[in-house]
Write an enzyme that holds these catalytic residues in place. Structure first.
Site, PDB file in Angstrom:
ATOM      1  N   TYR A   1       7.609 -95.090 111.242  1.00  0.00           N
ATOM      2  CA  TYR A   1       6.591 -94.556 110.321  1.00  0.00           C
ATOM      3  C   TYR A   1       7.149 -93.328 109.590  1.00  0.00           C
ATOM      4  O   TYR A   1       7.086 -93.248 108.356  1.00  0.00           O
ATOM      5  CB  TYR A   1       5.325 -94.193 111.116  1.00  0.00           C
ATOM      6  CG  TYR A   1       4.311 -93.394 110.326  1.00  0.00           C
ATOM      7  CD1 TYR A   1       3.528 -93.992 109.347  1.00  0.00           C
ATOM      8  CD2 TYR A   1       4.143 -92.022 110.557  1.00  0.00           C
ATOM      9  CE1 TYR A   1       2.599 -93.242 108.613  1.00  0.00           C
ATOM     10  CE2 TYR A   1       3.208 -91.278 109.837  1.00  0.00           C
ATOM     11  CZ  TYR A   1       2.449 -91.895 108.868  1.00  0.00           C
ATOM     12  OH  TYR A   1       1.541 -91.160 108.147  1.00  0.00           O
TER      13      TYR A   1
ATOM     14  N   THR B   1      -0.325 -96.753 108.175  1.00  0.00           N
ATOM     15  CA  THR B   1      -0.487 -95.564 109.035  1.00  0.00           C
ATOM     16  C   THR B   1      -0.523 -95.908 110.535  1.00  0.00           C
ATOM     17  O   THR B   1      -0.758 -95.006 111.344  1.00  0.00           O
ATOM     18  CB  THR B   1      -1.775 -94.809 108.660  1.00  0.00           C
ATOM     19  OG1 THR B   1      -2.871 -95.717 108.723  1.00  0.00           O
ATOM     20  CG2 THR B   1      -1.683 -94.208 107.269  1.00  0.00           C
TER      21      THR B   1
HETATM   22  N1  LIG Z   1      -3.849 -89.959 109.515  1.00  0.00           N
HETATM   23  C1  LIG Z   1      -3.038 -88.931 109.742  1.00  0.00           C
HETATM   24  O1  LIG Z   1      -3.098 -88.271 110.793  1.00  0.00           O
HETATM   25  C2  LIG Z   1      -2.025 -88.530 108.710  1.00  0.00           C
HETATM   26  C3  LIG Z   1      -1.168 -87.475 109.011  1.00  0.00           C
HETATM   27  C4  LIG Z   1      -0.248 -87.093 108.061  1.00  0.00           C
HETATM   28  C5  LIG Z   1      -0.189 -87.746 106.845  1.00  0.00           C
HETATM   29  N2  LIG Z   1      -1.016 -88.793 106.575  1.00  0.00           N
HETATM   30  C6  LIG Z   1      -0.880 -89.471 105.296  1.00  0.00           C
HETATM   31  O2  LIG Z   1      -2.087 -89.294 104.564  1.00  0.00           O
HETATM   32  C7  LIG Z   1      -2.288 -90.423 103.696  1.00  0.00           C
HETATM   33  C8  LIG Z   1      -3.690 -90.978 103.909  1.00  0.00           C
HETATM   34  O3  LIG Z   1      -3.785 -91.434 105.242  1.00  0.00           O
HETATM   35  P1  LIG Z   1      -5.167 -91.816 105.926  1.00  0.00           P
HETATM   36  O4  LIG Z   1      -5.247 -91.048 107.195  1.00  0.00           O
HETATM   37  O5  LIG Z   1      -6.267 -91.762 104.939  1.00  0.00           O
HETATM   38  O6  LIG Z   1      -4.844 -93.340 106.290  1.00  0.00           O
HETATM   39  P2  LIG Z   1      -5.832 -94.581 106.460  1.00  0.00           P
HETATM   40  O7  LIG Z   1      -7.203 -94.113 106.814  1.00  0.00           O
HETATM   41  O8  LIG Z   1      -5.104 -95.522 107.366  1.00  0.00           O
HETATM   42  O9  LIG Z   1      -5.885 -95.180 104.998  1.00  0.00           O
HETATM   43  C9  LIG Z   1      -4.815 -95.846 104.419  1.00  0.00           C
HETATM   44  C10 LIG Z   1      -5.389 -96.885 103.491  1.00  0.00           C
HETATM   45  O10 LIG Z   1      -4.291 -97.561 102.860  1.00  0.00           O
HETATM   46  C11 LIG Z   1      -4.649 -98.915 102.748  1.00  0.00           C
HETATM   47  N3  LIG Z   1      -3.463 -99.749 102.603  1.00  0.00           N
HETATM   48  C12 LIG Z   1      -2.599-100.165 103.550  1.00  0.00           C
HETATM   49  N4  LIG Z   1      -1.639-100.923 102.991  1.00  0.00           N
HETATM   50  C13 LIG Z   1      -1.895-100.964 101.669  1.00  0.00           C
HETATM   51  C14 LIG Z   1      -1.263-101.583 100.560  1.00  0.00           C
HETATM   52  N5  LIG Z   1      -0.162-102.332 100.711  1.00  0.00           N
HETATM   53  N6  LIG Z   1      -1.788-101.408  99.333  1.00  0.00           N
HETATM   54  C15 LIG Z   1      -2.904-100.666  99.161  1.00  0.00           C
HETATM   55  N7  LIG Z   1      -3.575-100.082 100.167  1.00  0.00           N
HETATM   56  C16 LIG Z   1      -3.053-100.220 101.408  1.00  0.00           C
HETATM   57  C17 LIG Z   1      -5.399 -99.229 104.015  1.00  0.00           C
HETATM   58  O11 LIG Z   1      -6.208-100.366 103.822  1.00  0.00           O
HETATM   59  P3  LIG Z   1      -6.302-101.504 104.968  1.00  0.00           P
HETATM   60  O12 LIG Z   1      -6.726-100.768 106.219  1.00  0.00           O
HETATM   61  O13 LIG Z   1      -7.309-102.432 104.412  1.00  0.00           O
HETATM   62  O14 LIG Z   1      -4.920-102.077 105.071  1.00  0.00           O
HETATM   63  C18 LIG Z   1      -6.224 -97.944 104.200  1.00  0.00           C
HETATM   64  O15 LIG Z   1      -7.487 -98.055 103.588  1.00  0.00           O
HETATM   65  C19 LIG Z   1      -1.164 -91.399 104.018  1.00  0.00           C
HETATM   66  O16 LIG Z   1      -0.120 -91.236 103.102  1.00  0.00           O
HETATM   67  C20 LIG Z   1      -0.690 -90.967 105.398  1.00  0.00           C
HETATM   68  O17 LIG Z   1       0.649 -91.325 105.622  1.00  0.00           O
HETATM   69  C21 LIG Z   1      -1.940 -89.182 107.479  1.00  0.00           C
END
Ligand SMILES: NC(=O)c1ccc[n+]([C@@H]2O[C@H](COP(=O)([O-])OP(=O)(O)OC[C@H]3O[C@@H](n4cnc5c(N)ncnc54)[C@H](OP(=O)(O)O)[C@@H]3O)[C@@H](O)[C@H]2O)c1
Length: 284
Positions: free
Chosen positions: A124, A61
């Protein structure tokens, strides 16, 4: 139902785990326990846990960092998404995947619906779009929820950054020409709980792509002002143009998602983003 959450230590994963544990048997695995870019590991874990539904919250992300690290972003957001869905298909688990508003270029003037043309501006966004395609290819039964501007009291996000900066600086300068909708993780978890209150056969019948967002529209600047006011902080927020805050990844200028399809399918009314912010601040 038995649920498996991947990326369970991220902000969405934590909120889902907290909310869904009240009604389901939930197993949450963080990055250290499952790397979704490892197809064999995905297959092995899902074979062992035998979940009814897998919620894939794991993603790369770091939007700006992805511009200079496209290989890793692709391995996680595209290949990894496909790995999870393929393992689901092999073991009769239903995959729920999360994608993003950044699959759009932001040239629209009306909220995006699911059938609108995608055209990501960033690595991304491209890798997340490839992830959607990988999920569809790997498992005909699936749900993909596109989210926007996700924030909450866990993890790293704009809301937490603004609160931290407010404690350190008298004035914040925030872009006022990108329009979107902030979404509180607690509200997203509530919406997914509604989805999972349906029986498994119903989930399969409702397979497909959904936009899932609160109602309303704002800018990062006005969102920051609402955070300051809601938190009772006097910090001034100055409006600036995107050109005054250059970033490696280009963001869409307008990425409002229309959730009408979701609301109709699951018979829920959208929540107002400002109410979500109030709930988030109250939960601090
Ligand atoms: N944040 C936003 O504004 C936003 C907006 C639209 C959509 N989304 C989508 O919503 C979903 C959840 O996002 P979020 O905001 O919760 O993101 P986040 O807080 O960054 O969480 C993503 C998690 O994925 C883990 N991760 C990264 N690489 C990995 C791998 N290879 N295998 C397993 N785990 C892995 C990370 O762990 P580490 O940190 O330890 O690597 C982190 O705990 C994602 O699909 C994102 O694209 C987010």
């Amino acid at each position: 139902m038995k649920l498996l959450i991947t990326g369970a230590r991220g902000q969405l994963g934590l909120a889902l785990q907290r909310r869904l544990s009240t009604a389901h048997d939930v197993v949450g695995v963080g990055h250290a326990e499952l790397d979704i870019s490892d197809a064999v590991a995905c297959e092995r874990l899902i074979a062992q846990i035998r979940p009814d539904v897998v919620l894939n919250c794991a993603a790369y992300t770091a939007v700006d960092k992805a511009e200079t690290d496209p290989t890793t972003a692709f391995a996680i957001n595209a290949t990894g998404a496909g790995n999870v869905a393929a393992a689901c298909a092999a073991h009769r688990a239903f995959p729920i995947h999360f994608s993003t508003d950044y699959v759009f270029d932001g040239n629209a003037t009306r909220a995006y619906v699911e059938t609108n043309q995608t055209n990501p501006l960033s690595v991304y966004g491209q890798t997340k779009l490839q992830g959607e395609q990988a999920v569809v290819a790997a498992s005909p039964a699936h749900m993909i929820f596109r989210l926007s501007w996700v924030y909450g009291n866990d993890g790293a996000n704009f809301y937490k950054t603004m609160l931290r900066f407010a404690a350190e600086r008298p004035t914040l300068r925030v872009v006022a020409d990108q329009f979107g909708v902030p979404n509180y993780t607690g509200d997203l978890a509530e919406a997914i709980a509604t989805v999972l209150s349906r029986p498994r056969a119903e989930l399969e019948r409702l397979s497909g792509l959904y936009h899932l967002s609160a109602v309303g529209v704002t800018t990062w600047c006005d969102f920051a002002r609402a955070i300051m006011s809601g938190a009772g902080l006097a910090t001034q927020v100055e409006a600036i143009a995107t050109t005054e805050y250059p970033t490696p990844a280009k963001r869409p200028a307008f990425s409002v998602l229309d959730s009408a399809k979701f609301a109709a399918a699951f018979a829920v009314a959208g929540v107002l983003w400002r109410d979500g912010l109030e709930r988030c601040l109250a939960a601090r």
